[in-house]
Design a protein around this motif. Structure first.
Motif, PDB file in Angstrom:
ATOM      1  N   ASN A   1       0.843  -1.197   0.000  1.00 26.88           N
ATOM      2  CA  ASN A   1       0.000   0.000   0.000  1.00 26.88           C
ATOM      3  C   ASN A   1       0.873   1.239   0.000  1.00 26.88           C
TER       4      ASN A   1
ATOM      5  N   ALA B   1      -1.229   2.054  -8.681  1.00 28.23           N
ATOM      6  CA  ALA B   1      -2.075   1.788  -7.516  1.00 28.23           C
ATOM      7  C   ALA B   1      -3.540   1.944  -7.897  1.00 28.23           C
TER       8      ALA B   1
ATOM      9  N   LYS C   1      -3.740   0.921  -3.285  1.00 30.67           N
ATOM     10  CA  LYS C   1      -3.226  -0.442  -3.194  1.00 30.67           C
ATOM     11  C   LYS C   1      -2.434  -0.820  -4.439  1.00 30.67           C
ATOM     12  N   LEU C   2      -1.307  -1.512  -4.202  1.00 29.97           N
ATOM     13  CA  LEU C   2      -0.496  -2.075  -5.280  1.00 29.97           C
ATOM     14  C   LEU C   2      -0.720  -3.581  -5.292  1.00 29.97           C
TER      15      LEU C   2
END
Length: 216
Positions: A70, A96, A128-129
């Motif tokens: 994140n 992301a 988020k990744l």
């Protein structure tokens, strides 16, 4: 005072003055003093500031991390108009995805005029990744793209999901239990299975078969 002593005093004063001037010329910047801030920060123009830019991984304390992560950052906007964060990319272009505090997808993150938005952590929107390769404890190239083609290239610190950043890391996806098929129930002992509908029943042994009536 003798001439030799006076010459020595003058030379010492001159040396102190030169040292002081050299120190002033060097300045007190972080680069001069070789001080790296604890967390990365950056500015965009005069109104937008990004503080505490951190990529938060899992619970590992060091080493290379490849997997979900994140991005957390505090974006402040002192301008008179809202700003719109459209994307964040980390490392080699890993983008992301934004979500609100309930987990619903967000197309952009809006930072109000004269306000601030914290990405990451309980009760806040998230970035988020899905999977990124980063070095825990190091830094990674990070880009923030805003509306009107404004882009900020900087670096983010990489921290594990511990200490100050506990709860900021990626949340494991909930596991769905596999469906269990219902078990077949065997008939109780001493019971007879019902006959299939429409099937003739054979006469019991020793019984006579009824004959057709005689013609009159």
């Amino acid at each position: 005072m003798s001439r030799s002593l006076r010459r020595g005093s003058i030379a010492a004063i001159a040396a102190l003055a030169i040292a002081s001037l050299s120190s002033c010329a060097a300045g007190n910047t972080s680069a001069t003093l070789e001080i790296k801030p604890d967390n990365a920060s950056a500015t965009l123009g005069t109104d937008v500031r990004l503080n505490n830019i951190v990529v938060v991984t899992g619970d590992e304390s060091s080493g290379e991390h490849t997997g979900p992560a994140n991005v957390t950052v505090n974006i402040s906007n002192t301008g008179a108009a809202p700003i719109e964060l459209q994307s964040i990319t980390v490392g080699d272009g890993v983008a992301a995805t934004f979500a609100d505090d309930k987990g619903a997808p967000l197309p952009v993150v809006l930072v109000p005029a004269g306000g601030a938005v914290l990405l990451g952590g309980p009760g806040n929107p998230t970035a988020k990744l899905a999977s990124a390769t980063v070095s825990v404890g190091g830094y990674v190239a990070t880009s923030f793209s805003f509306k009107n083609h404004e882009k900020l290239d900087t670096e983010a610190q990489v921290s594990p999901n511990k200490g100050l950043y506990k709860g900021f890391g990626p949340t494991p996806a909930p596991t769905v239990p596999a469906a269990v098929p219902p078990k077949a129930t065997a008939p109780a002992a001493g019971t007879t299975a019902p006959a299939a509908s429409g099937t003739a029943t054979a006469p019991a042994a020793g019984s006579s078969t009824p004959s057709a009536p005689a013609a009159h």
